[in-house]
Design an enzyme around this catalytic site. Sequence first.
Site, PDB file in Angstrom:
ATOM      1  N   CYS A 118       0.807  -1.230   0.000  1.00  0.00           N
ATOM      2  CA  CYS A 118       0.000   0.000   0.000  1.00  0.00           C
ATOM      3  C   CYS A 118       0.838   1.278   0.000  1.00  0.00           C
ATOM      4  O   CYS A 118       0.313   2.374  -0.180  1.00  0.00           O
ATOM      5  CB  CYS A 118      -0.957  -0.008   1.180  1.00  0.00           C
ATOM      6  SG  CYS A 118      -1.963  -1.486   1.233  1.00  0.00           S
ATOM      7  N   HIS A 263      -2.950   6.832   2.744  1.00  0.00           N
ATOM      8  CA  HIS A 263      -3.460   5.502   2.453  1.00  0.00           C
ATOM      9  C   HIS A 263      -4.614   5.258   3.423  1.00  0.00           C
ATOM     10  O   HIS A 263      -4.535   5.634   4.593  1.00  0.00           O
ATOM     11  CB  HIS A 263      -2.373   4.433   2.637  1.00  0.00           C
ATOM     12  CG  HIS A 263      -2.938   3.066   2.476  1.00  0.00           C
ATOM     13  ND1 HIS A 263      -3.589   2.696   1.316  1.00  0.00           N
ATOM     14  CD2 HIS A 263      -3.022   2.001   3.308  1.00  0.00           C
ATOM     15  CE1 HIS A 263      -4.026   1.458   1.451  1.00  0.00           C
ATOM     16  NE2 HIS A 263      -3.698   1.014   2.650  1.00  0.00           N
ATOM     17  N   ASN A 293     -10.359  -0.217   1.051  1.00  0.00           N
ATOM     18  CA  ASN A 293      -8.897  -0.174   0.907  1.00  0.00           C
ATOM     19  C   ASN A 293      -8.524  -0.709  -0.472  1.00  0.00           C
ATOM     20  O   ASN A 293      -8.699  -1.898  -0.744  1.00  0.00           O
ATOM     21  CB  ASN A 293      -8.286  -1.047   2.014  1.00  0.00           C
ATOM     22  CG  ASN A 293      -6.766  -1.142   1.928  1.00  0.00           C
ATOM     23  OD1 ASN A 293      -6.147  -0.643   0.994  1.00  0.00           O
ATOM     24  ND2 ASN A 293      -6.166  -1.811   2.901  1.00  0.00           N
TER      25      ASN A 293
HETATM   26  O1  UT7 Z   1      -3.637  -1.671   3.824  1.00  0.00           O
HETATM   27  C1  UT7 Z   1      -2.894  -2.613   4.508  1.00  0.00           C
HETATM   28  C2  UT7 Z   1      -2.844  -2.328   5.947  1.00  0.00           C
HETATM   29  N1  UT7 Z   1      -3.982  -2.874   6.634  1.00  0.00           N
HETATM   30  C3  UT7 Z   1      -4.405  -2.338   7.753  1.00  0.00           C
HETATM   31  O2  UT7 Z   1      -3.922  -1.321   8.171  1.00  0.00           O
HETATM   32  C4  UT7 Z   1      -5.532  -3.032   8.534  1.00  0.00           C
HETATM   33  C5  UT7 Z   1      -5.255  -2.917  10.013  1.00  0.00           C
HETATM   34  N2  UT7 Z   1      -6.211  -3.615  10.844  1.00  0.00           N
HETATM   35  C6  UT7 Z   1      -7.520  -3.224  10.981  1.00  0.00           C
HETATM   36  O3  UT7 Z   1      -7.952  -2.274  10.340  1.00  0.00           O
HETATM   37  C7  UT7 Z   1      -8.383  -3.946  11.982  1.00  0.00           C
HETATM   38  O4  UT7 Z   1      -7.579  -4.747  12.811  1.00  0.00           O
HETATM   39  C8  UT7 Z   1      -9.487  -4.831  11.315  1.00  0.00           C
HETATM   40  C9  UT7 Z   1     -10.526  -3.941  10.611  1.00  0.00           C
HETATM   41  C10 UT7 Z   1      -8.853  -5.785  10.326  1.00  0.00           C
HETATM   42  C11 UT7 Z   1     -10.215  -5.623  12.381  1.00  0.00           C
HETATM   43  O5  UT7 Z   1     -10.799  -4.742  13.331  1.00  0.00           O
HETATM   44  P1  UT7 Z   1     -10.752  -5.095  14.899  1.00  0.00           P
HETATM   45  O6  UT7 Z   1     -11.517  -4.063  15.600  1.00  0.00           O
HETATM   46  O7  UT7 Z   1      -9.300  -5.284  15.250  1.00  0.00           O
HETATM   47  O8  UT7 Z   1     -11.564  -6.447  14.974  1.00  0.00           O
HETATM   48  P2  UT7 Z   1     -11.067  -7.869  15.482  1.00  0.00           P
HETATM   49  O9  UT7 Z   1     -10.271  -8.531  14.409  1.00  0.00           O
HETATM   50  O10 UT7 Z   1     -10.461  -7.730  16.842  1.00  0.00           O
HETATM   51  O11 UT7 Z   1     -12.448  -8.609  15.640  1.00  0.00           O
HETATM   52  C12 UT7 Z   1     -13.406  -8.204  16.640  1.00  0.00           C
HETATM   53  C13 UT7 Z   1     -14.633  -9.078  16.513  1.00  0.00           C
HETATM   54  C14 UT7 Z   1     -14.314 -10.574  16.478  1.00  0.00           C
HETATM   55  O12 UT7 Z   1     -15.364 -11.230  17.177  1.00  0.00           O
HETATM   56  P3  UT7 Z   1     -15.146 -11.768  18.675  1.00  0.00           P
HETATM   57  O13 UT7 Z   1     -13.995 -12.721  18.583  1.00  0.00           O
HETATM   58  O14 UT7 Z   1     -14.826 -10.542  19.482  1.00  0.00           O
HETATM   59  O15 UT7 Z   1     -16.445 -12.399  18.977  1.00  0.00           O
HETATM   60  C15 UT7 Z   1     -14.407 -10.929  15.012  1.00  0.00           C
HETATM   61  O16 UT7 Z   1     -14.781 -12.270  14.799  1.00  0.00           O
HETATM   62  O17 UT7 Z   1     -15.306  -8.784  15.286  1.00  0.00           O
HETATM   63  C16 UT7 Z   1     -15.501 -10.001  14.554  1.00  0.00           C
HETATM   64  N3  UT7 Z   1     -15.410  -9.689  13.119  1.00  0.00           N
HETATM   65  C17 UT7 Z   1     -16.484  -9.373  12.396  1.00  0.00           C
HETATM   66  N4  UT7 Z   1     -17.793  -9.261  12.701  1.00  0.00           N
HETATM   67  C18 UT7 Z   1     -18.622  -8.907  11.711  1.00  0.00           C
HETATM   68  C19 UT7 Z   1     -14.297  -9.639  12.354  1.00  0.00           C
HETATM   69  N5  UT7 Z   1     -14.642  -9.302  11.098  1.00  0.00           N
HETATM   70  C20 UT7 Z   1     -15.989  -9.137  11.104  1.00  0.00           C
HETATM   71  C21 UT7 Z   1     -16.904  -8.765  10.116  1.00  0.00           C
HETATM   72  N6  UT7 Z   1     -18.207  -8.655  10.464  1.00  0.00           N
HETATM   73  N7  UT7 Z   1     -16.540  -8.492   8.822  1.00  0.00           N
END
Ligand code: UT7
Length: 336
Positions: A118, A263, A293
Amino acid sequence: MAFEIIATGHYVPSRRVTNDDLAQTIDTSDEWIRSHTGIGSRHIASEDQATSDLAVEAALNALEQLAPGKAMEAAKTIDLIVVGTSSPDYYGFPSVACIVQEKLKIENAGAFDVVAACSGFVYSLDAAAGMLRGNRKRALVIGADLLTKITDWSDRGTCVLFGDAAGAAILEKTDAPEEGPGKRGLIRTVLGSEGSGASELLCARGGTRDPFKAGETLDKPIHIYMNGQAVYNFAVRAFTDTIERLLEEEGITFKDVKKIVPHQANMRIIRAAARRLKISEDKFFMNIEKYANTSNATIPVALDEYARSGDLNRGDLIMTVGFGGGLTYAGNLIVW
Ligand code: UT7
């Protein structure tokens, strides 16, 4: 001698997919995606489109701005093609840049791809400017990605994050000053890398580390793996550090910068960085709500939308900041 952006363009595929559309087939919701990322929709390329097709459309859009009605003629003035991409048409080679060269019938131009995820467009602008110092005048610099074809659609934690797009800029060597009073164009770049974080964001299969074997049955195609939390923490740190470093090295403050074109992987990363830097979110040109993204394409698409908004004027100082797989980070300071 200065290196100035004289035209910009972008392209997004026509198919727009909203969060509600995704929620029809994936265990997710508009509420979760918006509150966790700021994304409202994304554009997804058709089956028969490859990354070079998006790149060519973005390039034509920029060339059309340069020479209305004569884009293909203007293409002949290009001496160098640099494409930042993480999702090339073909594994290894040929480069997307070479396919763009052929499709636009650009003769006598060097062409190559930059792999910096990115951060790729920021790296590509600096690479192009460096190479224009020789006997070349104009470079076509593109950021293009079609990540939806290398996404694991069974992983809701990543598949809702990405979209497809391409953005382009035409960079020209001019007689304007590059330093001192009245300096113009690309005036400073910060480039960085942290290979120690390589495994946090990668496409693990298909390369020479773990090639496909004859007779192997795949349950999933090549796809992006991301440790979201680790990349999030890196992103906030790298993003703020890059901005601070650009300001410090140039000896300026936020007051001197009209906008930052970042980005956009997650609106929460921008918010966290804005809080750390004690600046308003309005300082950033954002469009993640529409496009999600789009990796290498995010910054040039946003740059083109900003340039065409009427709010960016000649002489304005702007900043680009990227971060992504590698891990990489980078930023440019540009006098428009
Ligand atoms: O461009 C390249 C660089 N990329 C980035 O900079 C991305 C960086 N990371 C992020 O933006 C975030 O970490 C994410 C958007 C990928 C994830 O957000 P988060 O707030 O860290 O969520 P998480 O992975 O901790 O998940 C929280 C909860 C989980 O459920 P439990 O275990 O708490 O019950 C996931 O299973 O949200 C759940 N979850 C979803 N729920 C509904 C994860 N994805 C989804 C989804 N819809 N799409």
